[in-house]
Structure formats: C-alpha cells, structure tokens
Design an enzyme around this catalytic site. Structure first.
Site, PDB file in Angstrom:
ATOM      1  N   GLY A 104      -2.613   9.399   5.659  1.00  0.00           N
ATOM      2  CA  GLY A 104      -1.392  10.068   6.136  1.00  0.00           C
ATOM      3  C   GLY A 104      -1.355  11.531   5.699  1.00  0.00           C
ATOM      4  O   GLY A 104      -1.950  11.911   4.703  1.00  0.00           O
TER       5      GLY A 104
ATOM      6  N   ARG B  83       5.872  16.429   4.871  1.00  0.00           N
ATOM      7  CA  ARG B  83       7.157  16.754   4.233  1.00  0.00           C
ATOM      8  C   ARG B  83       7.011  17.325   2.829  1.00  0.00           C
ATOM      9  O   ARG B  83       7.974  17.788   2.233  1.00  0.00           O
ATOM     10  CB  ARG B  83       8.046  15.504   4.204  1.00  0.00           C
TER      11      ARG B  83
ATOM     12  N   GLU C  58       8.446  -4.193  12.665  1.00  0.00           N
ATOM     13  CA  GLU C  58       8.687  -2.815  12.227  1.00  0.00           C
ATOM     14  C   GLU C  58      10.093  -2.391  12.641  1.00  0.00           C
ATOM     15  O   GLU C  58      10.617  -2.857  13.659  1.00  0.00           O
ATOM     16  CB  GLU C  58       7.649  -1.874  12.843  1.00  0.00           C
TER      17      GLU C  58
ATOM     18  N   ASN D 264       7.020  10.573  -0.047  1.00  0.00           N
ATOM     19  CA  ASN D 264       6.862  11.422   1.139  1.00  0.00           C
ATOM     20  C   ASN D 264       7.394  12.826   0.937  1.00  0.00           C
ATOM     21  O   ASN D 264       7.143  13.711   1.740  1.00  0.00           O
ATOM     22  CB  ASN D 264       7.583  10.790   2.331  1.00  0.00           C
TER      23      ASN D 264
ATOM     24  N   ASN E 297      -3.694  30.979 -50.214  1.00  0.00           N
ATOM     25  CA  ASN E 297      -2.391  31.432 -49.730  1.00  0.00           C
ATOM     26  C   ASN E 297      -2.568  32.724 -48.949  1.00  0.00           C
ATOM     27  O   ASN E 297      -3.125  33.696 -49.472  1.00  0.00           O
ATOM     28  CB  ASN E 297      -1.430  31.636 -50.906  1.00  0.00           C
TER      29      ASN E 297
HETATM   30  C1  UD1 Z   1       4.211   0.603   6.807  1.00  0.00           C
HETATM   31  C2  UD1 Z   1       4.368  -0.842   7.286  1.00  0.00           C
HETATM   32  C3  UD1 Z   1       5.820  -1.287   7.043  1.00  0.00           C
HETATM   33  C4  UD1 Z   1       6.151  -1.146   5.564  1.00  0.00           C
HETATM   34  C5  UD1 Z   1       5.896   0.272   5.103  1.00  0.00           C
HETATM   35  C6  UD1 Z   1       6.068   0.378   3.610  1.00  0.00           C
HETATM   36  C7  UD1 Z   1       2.795  -1.133   9.071  1.00  0.00           C
HETATM   37  C8  UD1 Z   1       2.613  -1.229  10.535  1.00  0.00           C
HETATM   38  N1  UD1 Z   1       4.032  -0.919   8.651  1.00  0.00           N
HETATM   39  O1  UD1 Z   1       5.090   1.395   7.568  1.00  0.00           O
HETATM   40  O2  UD1 Z   1       5.986  -2.626   7.451  1.00  0.00           O
HETATM   41  O3  UD1 Z   1       7.513  -1.519   5.356  1.00  0.00           O
HETATM   42  O4  UD1 Z   1       4.547   0.677   5.418  1.00  0.00           O
HETATM   43  O5  UD1 Z   1       5.989   1.724   3.235  1.00  0.00           O
HETATM   44  O6  UD1 Z   1       1.866  -1.296   8.323  1.00  0.00           O
HETATM   45  N2  UD1 Z   1      -1.791   5.175   6.876  1.00  0.00           N
HETATM   46  C9  UD1 Z   1      -3.110   5.475   7.137  1.00  0.00           C
HETATM   47  N3  UD1 Z   1      -3.509   5.557   8.415  1.00  0.00           N
HETATM   48  C10 UD1 Z   1      -2.662   5.362   9.458  1.00  0.00           C
HETATM   49  C11 UD1 Z   1      -1.311   5.057   9.183  1.00  0.00           C
HETATM   50  C12 UD1 Z   1      -0.914   4.970   7.880  1.00  0.00           C
HETATM   51  O7  UD1 Z   1      -3.909   5.659   6.215  1.00  0.00           O
HETATM   52  O8  UD1 Z   1      -3.109   5.459  10.607  1.00  0.00           O
HETATM   53  C13 UD1 Z   1      -1.354   5.086   5.487  1.00  0.00           C
HETATM   54  C14 UD1 Z   1      -0.419   6.205   5.112  1.00  0.00           C
HETATM   55  O9  UD1 Z   1      -1.113   7.269   4.499  1.00  0.00           O
HETATM   56  C15 UD1 Z   1       0.483   5.519   4.113  1.00  0.00           C
HETATM   57  C16 UD1 Z   1       0.484   4.059   4.534  1.00  0.00           C
HETATM   58  O10 UD1 Z   1      -0.650   3.891   5.352  1.00  0.00           O
HETATM   59  O11 UD1 Z   1      -0.053   5.578   2.818  1.00  0.00           O
HETATM   60  C17 UD1 Z   1       1.743   3.623   5.253  1.00  0.00           C
HETATM   61  O12 UD1 Z   1       1.949   4.458   6.362  1.00  0.00           O
HETATM   62  P1  UD1 Z   1       3.406   4.932   6.745  1.00  0.00           P
HETATM   63  O13 UD1 Z   1       3.331   5.658   8.028  1.00  0.00           O
HETATM   64  O14 UD1 Z   1       4.036   5.585   5.581  1.00  0.00           O
HETATM   65  O15 UD1 Z   1       4.161   3.560   6.887  1.00  0.00           O
HETATM   66  P2  UD1 Z   1       4.616   2.840   8.184  1.00  0.00           P
HETATM   67  O16 UD1 Z   1       3.445   2.619   9.095  1.00  0.00           O
HETATM   68  O17 UD1 Z   1       5.799   3.504   8.726  1.00  0.00           O
END
Ligand code: UD1
Ligand code: CA
Length: 468
Positions: free
Chosen positions: A21, A25, A162, A235, A389
């Site tokens: 990710g 932010r 989700e 984040n 000293n």
């Molecule tokens: C995800 C979960 C959600 C959970 C939440 C907890 C899924 C589909 N959803 O949400 O159920 O409640 O985490 O925080 O899994 N990442 C990647 N590659 C990608 C997408 C994400 O490496 O393509 C990593 C991000 O860097 C992050 C983590 O996965 O560390 C979670 O991604 P984020 O987008 O924050 O969470 P959600 O997908 O919204």
C-alpha cells in the site's frame, strides 16, 4: 517488545507481510512502512513479531517505495515479492506464493499493523497446524470501514463482507476482520487463483477464501487478540502518534512490573532496549521526560533525573544522573554522580565513584575511580587516573587543527581552575597544577606547576566613561 516464542512449531511456518500500500495520507517521502515507532521502522516491528515464531520463510510483498524499503531492511532471511499493480489483498498474497515452500502453513501479517503480539500470532499458528483455517477477528466499538464477520444462526462463521459491499444489516455487525490469518499453504495455493474481483472495489479480496473454506467443509476457527491496539493499522501521522504512545505506555508498564519506579509512566520514551536492576532488586528511579535510545543498561538503585537522554550506555549500581544530562555511548561504574547538565560523548568510560558536574563535556576519555570534574570543563582524548580532581574551567586542548592528541593525567593529580592542557601532554602522579596555568610540557610527578605570570596593580585607575 516481542520475545521469541519458546514452543517451536510442529510444521514449517511461512510468513507473508503485506506492505504494498502507498500510504498517501502520511504526506511523506518516507514509505509508510518505514515510518518509525519507538525509533524503528514499523515494518521492523512486524518482522520482530514474525521472527519470534521461528518461521521457515518470511516474504514481504512490496510495491510503492519498495526499493527504499528493501535497502533499509536488508536481511538474509527475507524474500521480496513485488506487487504491481495493486489489485487487492488476495492478489498481494498470490505474488508471494511462488516464493514459499508448498507445505506447512502460511501466516498473513501487515507492514502497517506494527504492534501485533507474537503470542497472538502463535495462537493462530497452533490452530492452523491442525489443518484448520485460523482467523483473527474482534468485536469493536466502531467497525466502520472494516470487513465484517458474517455468522450463521448456529454462530459459525460463514464469510467476510467488506464495508463497501455490505448491506445495512451487515454494517451493524460489530465483529470485524483484523486481516490476520493462518492457513495451510496448500489450501491457499488452491484457493487464491480462483478468487474473482466482482465486487464494489474490483479487487481480489483475500477475505473471500473464508467462504471457500466453509464451502469445502474445512473447519474455520476465529480467535481474538488480547488488546485492540495489536490489530490497529497506521494510515496517518495521527494514528502513528497514537500507536507510539501505546507502545511507550506498554514499555513503561513492563518496566514497572520489573520494579522500576517511574515518576510518570506517560512521560518516558524508550526507543530501543532498556534493562534495569540486578535481576533481584531493581529500585531504579526514572524521573519525567527521559529518553532512552539503543541499548541502555541501568544497575540496581540507579536514579535518573528529569529531562535526561541516555543512548547506548551502561550505568553501574547506585549511580545517579541529575537532570538535563545527555549520555551517549558511555560506560559508567557504580556510585557515580553525573550532572546536572553533563554531556558524556562516545568513548567515555568512568570508573566507580566518579563525579561529573554541570557543563562538563567528556569525549573518548577514561576516568579512574574517585576522580572528579565538577564544573565547566572539556576533557577529550584523555586518560584520567584515580582520585584526580579537575578544577572548574579546565580544558584539554586536544586538537591542533589537523590531529587529535592525547592527554594523560596520572593518579592523585589536582588541577586548579581555568587550566589549559595542551596535548600531547602527561601530568605525573600526585602533581598539582596552579589555577590559570597553560600546560604545554610534561609535568613530573609530585610538584607544583604554574606559569610565571606577573600581576600588575594600578592604584587610582579610572574606568573609561561614555561621552554624553
Ligand atoms: C482489509 C480487509 C478488511 C479488513 C481490513 C483491516 C480485504 C479485502 N479486506 O481491508 O476485511 O477489515 O483490511 O485493516 O482484505 N495491500 C497490499 N496490496 C494490495 C492491497 C492491500 O499489499 O493490493 C496491503 C496494504 O498495504 C495494507 C493491507 O494490505 O497493509 C490492507 O489493505 P487496506 O487497503 O488497508 O485494507 P482493506 O483492503 O481496505
Ligand atoms: Ca484497499
């Protein structure tokens, strides 16, 4: 914070850390997973928890800013999988799969969820080792934005939905997906390629494997962490600061359990490792606003005054550091007294009963037992014997503009106030140096050394006055 788990795993453990990710932010040139918690990249905290489980393989899935992440965390035991573009958490894990052994179990962690406890992960591993799917969920007060856990009338978990795909009833569910899970690797390898992206975000959701497991009749067990902060993701700078405070408070609590007295557990910062006491009695006291960096060891009964910074140092029993002192890469014996306003620079080594007072700077120097420099002094590149000293305002002139030179001050020397010691120079045992002396030649033991200066008194002298 995470000690290695004592129980060794029965099967091989692979760990995948999702860290692709962007972290927009954060508004920072530093990739999100390198932002520090307690002075260490958050991804390094995750790695520490991961390594505590004795894994066979750790694979980091990286994307944005990945090269910087890789070069910051070079470690022989890490495998790296690039995810580009980022098509969801399921897609992310799929990138790691070819780098993992095909047997054993796989544990999924997150580079931006740094405070997960190794014990919590170990509990997931214990379940997955029994050919089950282990999923970490939690009841929370505010589930907004997170995946919700759907359960049947029998209370058994059925699927994860989700937030963006959830209907109004589902949005009322307070049990959320933390994201952490452990699964037999062979099953992951079977399910991941079958994931679809027909959902609100057109992403390949890792969470969809839960419904697949249920459909196949595999037993799915949910567990919860002890504390909500273990699964809190970062984040924003705001969340970074919140978890920093949680980490610091947890460290403070651990110190107090070990017998350290803290004037205020909310006003101590440990950015590294601090070891206190002699294993039996601790009686270390730390006043407010102290910062500890690197490895710091404090003997029993050590007292640290307010507003001190201690970095990579060892202090013996009963030593006291008075307020506003900075100790950097130094070793101090027992019963010493440092400060207030002392600065000990790298390479300082002080034996027992040494006193270093206000506005004294010491660098690359040793002090023998019982020696003192109590006021306004610079001692650099110097060997000081026992019971020496050093008077106020004494300076070692250790630098000739090109090279540093050493000063040797032997046992029982007394140096008067405002003395310059022009290195290289040796002051013999028991010598006395008169106030205001510039010493540029070696001093033999025993005698008194002073500069022959003339004092002139002019009676009736009139101070100049300003013209009106
Ligand atoms: C995800 C979960 C959600 C959970 C939440 C907890 C899924 C589909 N959803 O949400 O159920 O409640 O985490 O925080 O899994 N990442 C990647 N590659 C990608 C997408 C994400 O490496 O393509 C990593 C991000 O860097 C992050 C983590 O996965 O560390 C979670 O991604 P984020 O987008 O924050 O969470 P959600 O997908 O919204
Ligand atoms: Ca997302």
């Amino acid at each position: 914070m995470n000690e290695p788990i004592k129980k060794k795993p029965r099967v091989d453990i692979s760990i995948v850390i999702l860290a692709a990710g962007q972290g927009k932010r954060m508004k920072s040139a530093l990739p999100k997973v390198l932002q520090p918690i307690a002075g260490k990249p958050m991804l390094a905290h995750v790695l520490c928890a991961a390594r505590a489980l004795h894994p066979q393989k750790i694979c980091v899935v990286y994307g944005h800013g990945g090269d910087q992440v890789r070069s910051t965390l070079v470690d022989a035991d890490l495998a790296w999988a690039k995810q580009e573009p980022q098509l969801g958490t399921g897609h992310a894990v799929q990138q790691a799969l070819p780098l993992l052994p095909t047997h054993g179990i796989t544990l999924i962690l997150y580079g931006d969820v740094p405070l997960i406890r190794a014990e919590t992960l170990h509990a997931l591993v214990e379940v997955a080792q029994q050919e089950k799917l282990a999923w970490l969920t939690m009841q929370v007060a505010n589930p907004q934005g997170l995946g919700r856990i759907l359960r049947g009338k029998d209370g058994k978990v059925r699927a994860i939905v989700e937030e963006k795909d959830a209907n109004a009833t589902e949005k009322n569910i307070a049990e959320i997906n933390t994201g952490f899970l452990a699964c037999p690797t062979a099953l992951l390898a079977k399910w991941l390629p079958t994931l679809g992206n027909n959902n609100a975000q057109s992403e390949y959701y890792l969470t969809d494997i839960l419904a697949m497991a249920v459909k196949e009749g595999l037993s799915v067990e949910t567990l919860s962490p002890k504390d909500e902060w273990e699964v809190a993701g970062i984040n924003s700078k705001d969340q970074l600061a919140t978890l920093e405070r949680i980490y610091q408070l947890e460290t403070a609590k651990r110190l107090m359990v070990e017998g350290v007295t803290l004037a205020d557990p909310a006003r101590i910062d440990v950015r590294g490792e601090i070891v206190c006491g002699d294993g039996k009695n601790n009686d270390v006291f730390i006043d407010v606003n102290c910062i500890f960096e690197g490895k710091v060891t404090l003997g029993a009964n050590v007292k640290i005054g307010a507003n001190c910074i201690l970095r990579n140092c060892t202090l013996g029993a009963n030593t006291e550091v008075l307020p506003f002192s900075f100790i950097d890469d130094a070793t101090i014996g027992n019963n010493a007294r440092i400060g207030p306003y002392a600065r000990l620079r790298p390479g300082t080594s002080l034996a027992d009963d040494v006193h270093i007072g206000n506005f004294v700077e010491i660098k690359a120097s040793e002090f023998g037992a019982g020696s003192k420099a109590n006021h306004l002094t610079y001692i650099g590149d110097t060997t000081v014997g026992k019971n020496v000293n050093i008077g106020a305002g004494t300076i070692t002139c250790n630098y000739d503009g090109a090279h540093k030179h050493r000063t040797v001050i032997e046992d029982n020397v007394h140096i008067g106030s405002d003395v310059q010691l022009v290195a290289p120079v040796t002051i013999g045992k028991g010598a006395d140096i008169g106030a205001g002396t510039t010493v540029w030649k070696d001093v033999p033991p025993g005698g008194l050394t002073l500069n022959d200066k003339t004092q002139v008194n002019k009676p009736g002298w009139k101070r100049p006055t300003k013209k009106k």
